[in-house]
Write a protein that holds these residues in place. Sequence first.
Motif, PDB file in Angstrom:
ATOM      1  N   GLU A   1     -31.479  10.512  21.747  1.00 41.98           N
ATOM      2  CA  GLU A   1     -31.389   9.160  21.016  1.00 41.98           C
ATOM      3  C   GLU A   1     -30.190   9.532  20.166  1.00 41.98           C
ATOM      4  N   LEU A   2     -29.190   9.047  20.095  1.00 39.91           N
ATOM      5  CA  LEU A   2     -27.874   9.052  19.366  1.00 39.91           C
ATOM      6  C   LEU A   2     -27.543   7.612  18.669  1.00 39.91           C
ATOM      7  N   HIS A   3     -26.942   8.084  17.635  1.00 42.93           N
ATOM      8  CA  HIS A   3     -26.273   6.826  16.823  1.00 42.93           C
ATOM      9  C   HIS A   3     -25.222   7.562  15.993  1.00 42.93           C
ATOM     10  N   VAL A   4     -24.189   6.627  15.639  1.00 40.42           N
ATOM     11  CA  VAL A   4     -23.002   6.970  14.730  1.00 40.42           C
ATOM     12  C   VAL A   4     -23.650   6.825  13.123  1.00 40.42           C
ATOM     13  N   SER A   5     -23.236   7.952  12.418  1.00 39.41           N
ATOM     14  CA  SER A   5     -23.456   8.004  11.108  1.00 39.41           C
ATOM     15  C   SER A   5     -23.467   6.845  10.217  1.00 39.41           C
ATOM     16  N   ARG A   6     -24.413   6.614   9.361  1.00 42.81           N
ATOM     17  CA  ARG A   6     -24.385   5.513   8.650  1.00 42.81           C
ATOM     18  C   ARG A   6     -23.416   5.636   7.228  1.00 42.81           C
ATOM     19  N   GLU A   7     -23.511   6.996   6.866  1.00 45.57           N
ATOM     20  CA  GLU A   7     -22.514   7.506   5.969  1.00 45.57           C
ATOM     21  C   GLU A   7     -20.953   6.994   6.385  1.00 45.57           C
ATOM     22  N   TYR A   8     -20.561   7.478   7.512  1.00 45.37           N
ATOM     23  CA  TYR A   8     -19.351   7.186   8.042  1.00 45.37           C
ATOM     24  C   TYR A   8     -19.030   5.696   7.928  1.00 45.37           C
TER      25      TYR A   8
ATOM     26  N   LYS B   1     -12.696  -0.979   3.178  1.00 53.17           N
ATOM     27  CA  LYS B   1     -12.243  -2.519   3.238  1.00 53.17           C
ATOM     28  C   LYS B   1     -12.542  -3.293   1.950  1.00 53.17           C
ATOM     29  N   GLU B   2     -13.354  -3.107   1.126  1.00 51.55           N
ATOM     30  CA  GLU B   2     -13.619  -3.762  -0.060  1.00 51.55           C
ATOM     31  C   GLU B   2     -12.651  -3.255  -1.156  1.00 51.55           C
ATOM     32  N   ALA B   3     -12.195  -1.979  -0.989  1.00 44.74           N
ATOM     33  CA  ALA B   3     -11.214  -1.646  -2.063  1.00 44.74           C
ATOM     34  C   ALA B   3      -9.863  -2.791  -2.264  1.00 44.74           C
ATOM     35  N   ARG B   4      -9.629  -3.025  -3.280  1.00 39.67           N
ATOM     36  CA  ARG B   4      -8.247  -4.018  -3.492  1.00 39.67           C
ATOM     37  C   ARG B   4      -7.069  -3.052  -3.370  1.00 39.67           C
ATOM     38  N   GLU B   5      -6.814  -2.060  -3.989  1.00 41.03           N
ATOM     39  CA  GLU B   5      -5.885  -1.141  -3.907  1.00 41.03           C
ATOM     40  C   GLU B   5      -6.029   0.194  -2.909  1.00 41.03           C
ATOM     41  N   LYS B   6      -5.314   0.361  -1.994  1.00 37.25           N
ATOM     42  CA  LYS B   6      -5.593   1.363  -0.957  1.00 37.25           C
ATOM     43  C   LYS B   6      -4.357   2.440  -1.086  1.00 37.25           C
ATOM     44  N   SER B   7      -4.899   3.531  -1.767  1.00 37.15           N
ATOM     45  CA  SER B   7      -3.781   4.666  -1.655  1.00 37.15           C
ATOM     46  C   SER B   7      -3.660   5.485  -0.594  1.00 37.15           C
ATOM     47  N   LYS B   8      -2.593   6.165  -0.319  1.00 34.54           N
ATOM     48  CA  LYS B   8      -2.433   7.028   1.133  1.00 34.54           C
ATOM     49  C   LYS B   8      -3.434   7.903   1.045  1.00 34.54           C
ATOM     50  N   SER B   9      -4.072   8.468   0.249  1.00 29.09           N
ATOM     51  CA  SER B   9      -5.376   9.445   0.418  1.00 29.09           C
ATOM     52  C   SER B   9      -6.396   8.589   1.210  1.00 29.09           C
ATOM     53  N   GLN B  10      -6.693   7.525   0.739  1.00 28.08           N
ATOM     54  CA  GLN B  10      -7.688   6.616   1.295  1.00 28.08           C
ATOM     55  C   GLN B  10      -7.367   6.265   2.764  1.00 28.08           C
ATOM     56  N   LYS B  11      -5.992   6.030   3.070  1.00 34.69           N
ATOM     57  CA  LYS B  11      -5.522   5.664   4.395  1.00 34.69           C
ATOM     58  C   LYS B  11      -5.700   7.006   5.376  1.00 34.69           C
ATOM     59  N   ASP B  12      -5.470   8.235   4.743  1.00 36.51           N
ATOM     60  CA  ASP B  12      -5.652   9.343   5.605  1.00 36.51           C
ATOM     61  C   ASP B  12      -7.189   9.692   5.929  1.00 36.51           C
ATOM     62  N   ALA B  13      -7.977   9.370   4.747  1.00 34.17           N
ATOM     63  CA  ALA B  13      -9.566   9.587   5.081  1.00 34.17           C
ATOM     64  C   ALA B  13     -10.175   8.386   6.224  1.00 34.17           C
ATOM     65  N   VAL B  14      -9.497   7.203   6.120  1.00 30.33           N
ATOM     66  CA  VAL B  14      -9.926   6.415   7.177  1.00 30.33           C
ATOM     67  C   VAL B  14      -9.188   6.996   8.251  1.00 30.33           C
ATOM     68  N   MET B  15      -8.308   7.577   8.365  1.00 28.89           N
ATOM     69  CA  MET B  15      -7.877   7.758  10.082  1.00 28.89           C
ATOM     70  C   MET B  15      -8.698   8.973  10.389  1.00 28.89           C
ATOM     71  N   PHE B  16      -9.216   9.854   9.439  1.00 28.50           N
ATOM     72  CA  PHE B  16     -10.140  10.965   9.777  1.00 28.50           C
ATOM     73  C   PHE B  16     -11.237  10.233  10.350  1.00 28.50           C
ATOM     74  N   ILE B  17     -11.930   9.323   9.616  1.00 27.90           N
ATOM     75  CA  ILE B  17     -12.995   8.606  10.110  1.00 27.90           C
ATOM     76  C   ILE B  17     -13.045   7.945  11.361  1.00 27.90           C
ATOM     77  N   LYS B  18     -11.772   7.423  11.242  1.00 28.33           N
ATOM     78  CA  LYS B  18     -11.619   6.629  12.787  1.00 28.33           C
ATOM     79  C   LYS B  18     -11.759   7.686  13.847  1.00 28.33           C
ATOM     80  N   GLN B  19     -11.215   8.713  13.732  1.00 27.58           N
ATOM     81  CA  GLN B  19     -11.169   9.888  14.890  1.00 27.58           C
ATOM     82  C   GLN B  19     -12.497  10.262  15.278  1.00 27.58           C
ATOM     83  N   LYS B  20     -13.273  10.346  13.983  1.00 29.94           N
ATOM     84  CA  LYS B  20     -14.864  11.057  14.261  1.00 29.94           C
ATOM     85  C   LYS B  20     -15.452   9.815  14.918  1.00 29.94           C
ATOM     86  N   LEU B  21     -15.492   8.525  14.589  1.00 30.09           N
ATOM     87  CA  LEU B  21     -16.271   7.531  14.862  1.00 30.09           C
ATOM     88  C   LEU B  21     -15.835   7.299  16.357  1.00 30.09           C
TER      89      LEU B  21
END
Length: 486
Positions: free
Chosen positions: A297-304, A312-332
């Motif tokens: 039984e496998l599923h994608v992490s809830r935390e990610y 998505k809900e953040a109004r201002e998106k910094s470069k570090s946030q974008k880099d983090a989302v790139m990493f999260i996208k890769q793992k997902l």
Amino acid sequence: MLKQYLQFKLSQKLSPQQIQLMKLIQLPTQAFEQRLKQEMEENPALESGKETDEFDDQHDEFDNTQDDYEEHEQIGEDINVDEYLSDDDIPDYRTQISNYSADDEDRDMPFAAGTSFNQYLTNQLNTFRLTDDERDIAEFLVGSVDESGYIRRSLADITDDLAFTQNVFTDEKAIEKVLHVVHQLDPAGVGARNLQECLSIQLHRKEKNPDVELAIEIIDTAFDQFTKKHYKKLIQKFDISELQLKDAIEEIERLNPKPGGSYSGNNRVVEHIVPDFAIKIVDGELELTLNGRNAPELHVSREYTNMMKGYKEAREKSKSQKDAVMFIKQKLDAAKWFIEAIKQRQQTLFVTMSSIMHYQKDYFLTGDERKLRPMILKDIAEEIEMDVSTVSRVANSKYVDTPYGTKLIKEFFSESMTNDQGEEVSTREIKKILETVIEDEDKRKPLTDEKLAAILLEKGYPIARRTVAKYREQLDISVARLRKQL
């Protein structure tokens, strides 16, 4: 002179996901579990076990919040955060199947603790009076004993190793003297350099009687004639009767050719075969199940997923946030691909084995190997509309639990030949008949390959003598002379 030109060509390349799937397919159950464990350690976005109701509720909440957004937030050109918050694909994450029993959930493998074989031998050296150098040599010799109980290296090599690794300078004569001490250890025969020496050591330690004395003479002075079963020459050489020779041979046959195997407390790694499939006969019909270990039984992490929602809900998106989302996208993405590959693996295994089971239905219902139909990889590949290499990956490394024992799937494949009635029969059928004929032969006068070919011809299988010899070797059966008994 340099020139530039354009060239168009078509080529086929396997995607990383296809390569990953092929590697997963060929893994047997235990290796697959290790690969699954490795993937989960490397990818924190991948989790095992059932998803909680709280997680399901949160996904419903994600769906509701998506209605509040009319435009999709993009990072760069390819990333759509909504794709990772959608609940549409959630059922795809769950790969559990319900065709295995609760017994399959016991995944722990017990291991026995104890004294190793070499340590057992080393402990016995304490009962002998040895100088420091002799003890060093004796311990080195014991360390050179393999799992069968033999020392496979020459004394010259041992002499060199003692000098280079132990700083013990000695000669072959001194080593041979210590080797006689090792030969006194239990089990009898340990430390021998070859089979002849092993049998001789065991015989010299037995209580002496005429049969044992004759057996010692045979092993020490006529070992070659004994192994080749030249019984008439042995009778002439020792001026004995056939009955005396028979009694001496019985003494030799009681000996252990692999004394190391008799030590029950050794810690050699035991290979456990875990069947990938199970076939049962229920109400006269075959029932196939896939081992539950192959369906985690496998599923994608809830935390990610929450991280993506927070971005998505953040109004201002910094470069570090974008880099983090790139990493999260890769793992997902990696987690989704791996889950999908496991689903395809399960389907491929089940479909392939189901086709094999129905192709060999007569065998699985009766257990009679003579009812195995001729079957090659191409037959199954065409039936399930897959590549031959895919069927090969399943057949070469998977086992199936049948009412007649655990079998390697590869064993069900065989070439065909035509009998005297023009029917195609499996070579496995012929091998089984050949094996039965040899088992029932008169061991005092074993059947030669020519006679075996003649018997098979009488049974309706026109096979050449060289083919009989090939089948006999594949069955690991000796030539007629070596099958002879008194």
